[in-house]
Design a protein around this motif. Structure first.
Motif, short mmCIF file in Angstrom:
data_model
loop_
_atom_site.label_atom_id
_atom_site.label_comp_id
_atom_site.label_asym_id
_atom_site.label_seq_id
_atom_site.Cartn_x
_atom_site.Cartn_y
_atom_site.Cartn_z
N PRO A 1 0.82 -1.14 -0.21
CA PRO A 1 0.00 -0.17 0.25
C PRO A 1 0.91 0.98 -0.46
O PRO A 1 1.97 1.33 0.39
CB PRO A 1 -0.87 -0.04 1.56
N LEU A 2 0.13 2.39 -0.69
CA LEU A 2 1.47 3.53 -0.79
C LEU A 2 1.67 4.11 0.37
O LEU A 2 2.39 4.60 0.88
CB LEU A 2 0.27 4.79 -1.45
N ASP A 3 0.49 3.92 2.19
CA ASP A 3 0.41 4.54 3.01
C ASP A 3 2.06 4.00 3.56
O ASP A 3 3.03 4.50 4.53
CB ASP A 3 0.19 3.93 4.21
N ILE B 1 4.68 5.96 2.50
CA ILE B 1 4.61 7.56 3.02
C ILE B 1 5.37 6.87 4.54
O ILE B 1 5.90 8.19 4.73
CB ILE B 1 3.31 7.57 2.91
N GLY B 2 4.99 6.18 4.80
CA GLY B 2 5.13 6.07 6.42
C GLY B 2 6.30 6.19 7.24
O GLY B 2 7.10 6.72 7.67
N ALA C 1 7.86 9.20 6.32
CA ALA C 1 8.04 10.28 7.15
C ALA C 1 9.02 10.03 8.40
O ALA C 1 9.11 11.23 9.47
CB ALA C 1 6.67 10.24 8.00
N PHE D 1 4.10 8.88 -4.49
CA PHE D 1 2.77 9.67 -5.49
C PHE D 1 3.14 9.51 -6.70
O PHE D 1 2.16 9.73 -7.28
CB PHE D 1 3.12 11.32 -5.14
N TYR E 1 1.97 6.21 -7.94
CA TYR E 1 1.34 5.21 -7.50
C TYR E 1 -0.26 5.45 -8.32
O TYR E 1 -1.06 5.09 -8.29
CB TYR E 1 0.49 5.75 -6.09
N ILE F 1 2.60 14.04 10.98
CA ILE F 1 2.46 13.36 9.73
C ILE F 1 1.37 12.31 9.30
O ILE F 1 0.71 12.00 8.67
CB ILE F 1 4.10 13.47 9.47
N LEU F 2 2.09 10.94 10.52
CA LEU F 2 1.59 9.48 9.87
C LEU F 2 -0.20 10.08 10.32
O LEU F 2 -1.14 9.62 9.44
CB LEU F 2 1.96 8.70 11.07
N VAL G 1 -1.34 12.03 6.81
CA VAL G 1 -1.25 10.51 5.94
C VAL G 1 -1.79 9.52 6.20
O VAL G 1 -3.42 8.48 4.84
CB VAL G 1 -0.21 9.49 6.29
N MET G 2 -2.83 8.92 7.04
CA MET G 2 -3.26 7.70 7.59
C MET G 2 -4.50 7.88 7.30
O MET G 2 -5.79 6.96 6.86
CB MET G 2 -3.12 6.52 8.74
N PHE H 1 -5.62 10.52 4.95
CA PHE H 1 -6.20 11.01 3.50
C PHE H 1 -5.80 9.65 1.96
O PHE H 1 -6.17 9.48 1.23
CB PHE H 1 -6.14 11.71 3.00
N VAL H 2 -4.50 8.65 2.50
CA VAL H 2 -4.24 8.86 1.19
C VAL H 2 -4.79 7.35 1.47
O VAL H 2 -5.12 6.24 2.61
CB VAL H 2 -2.81 7.98 1.96
N MET I 1 -4.71 4.88 -2.16
CA MET I 1 -4.13 4.04 -3.43
C MET I 1 -3.91 2.99 -3.04
O MET I 1 -2.99 3.34 -2.04
CB MET I 1 -3.30 4.97 -3.63
#
Lengths: 100, 174
Positions: A3-5, A8-9, A12, A49, A52, B107-108, B111-112, B114-115, B117
């Motif tokens: 997953p994209l999360d 990004i996690g 971060a 981003f 995806y 940040i997390l 992110v969690m 709205f993301v 995909m």
């Protein structure tokens, strides 16, 4: 499929490690390395981003970020060399000429 | 749990561990080498995201050129002195750590929230090759590309000017 999360996690977490490094360290060169860590984590988020959402603009932006990072590190390290030549230290606590 | 996810998690843990080692080692040379490791791991993650060209650029420009510059400066300045990097926990650093953790939480959280995909876009397969990046770079993004060359020129001139030894400083040179 990842997953994209997750990307990004991870980005971060790497960014925050860079922020903590900039805030806590005293050696100017390692502070620069922390800035590079932050730039890299942002690049990872941009690429994720881009992949995806299927938009190549993110990869172009990463290309420019890498070019700017190269310029930034060349100038920054030149400043550190000039600083070391004048004060014989890279400890930022001892560089306080501009402090009011 | 498929194989790709397992490999991703191993790489993510290695990336975070090497990043933490960068900011906690006492010797700047060790920090620089851990940063090279971190950059390589992120380049592998770029390959996961089908961004082959950026992955190669990352290895040659970042891990190659920029990190050699860092190591060169560290060794030029002879910074074996590790007094600078004693990582003692005082009040300022505790505040910095807490602020960092707060930033991570924020940040997390966003992110969690709205993301959504969950899979790579179908046209990402051919997007990261040198051919497609080059086509876009030399058509839509031609002007920024040319401006980058001026930026690099300015950086070269600035770096030489800053690091140059001032010859006409005193009556006897140095």
């Amino acid at each position: 499929m990842i997953p994209l999360d997750y990307y990004i996690g991870l980005s971060a977490i790497l960014f925050v490690i860079g922020v903590v490094g900039v805030l806590t360290l005293r050696n100017a060169i390692v502070i620069f390395m922390s800035v590079e860590l932050m730039l890299n984590s942002v690049n990872l988020a941009l690429i994720a981003f881009s992949a995806y959402s299927g938009d190549p603009a993110g990869q172009i932006l990463v290309f420019f970020v890498i070019a700017v990072a190269a310029a930034e590190s060349a100038v920054g390290l030149a400043i550190i060399i000039a600083l070391f030549r004048n004060k014989l230290t890279v400890n930022i606590d001892e560089v306080n000429v501009l402090k009011w | 749990m498929n194989l790709e996810l397992v490999v991703f998690l191993i790489l993510a843990v290695a990336a975070v561990a090497s990043a933490i080692l960068v900011i906690t080692r006492k010797n700047p040379v060790t920090s620089a080498l851990y940063l090279v490791l971190n950059l390589f791991i992120i380049a592998i993650l770029y390959l996961f995201l089908r961004a082959q060209f950026i992955a190669i650029i990352q290895i040659t420009v970042y891990a190659g050129a920029i990190m050699v510059l860092f190591l060169f400066v560290i060794m030029l300045l002879n910074l074996g002195d590790d007094r600078l990097l004693k990582w003692k926990l005082n009040s300022k650093r505790t505040i910095a750590l807490l602020l960092g953790l707060a930033l991570l939480g924020e940040i997390l959280y966003y992110v969690m929230s709205f993301v959504t995909m969950s899979g790579l876009s179908p046209n990402s397969e051919s997007m990261g090759t040198a051919e497609s990046i080059g086509k876009i770079l030399y058509s839509n993004y031609l002007f920024p590309f040319e401006v980058t060359s001026i930026l690099l020129l300015a950086a070269i001139v600035g770096a030489i000017f800053l690091a140059k030894r001032r010859i006409s400083e005193g009556p006897d040179g140095e």
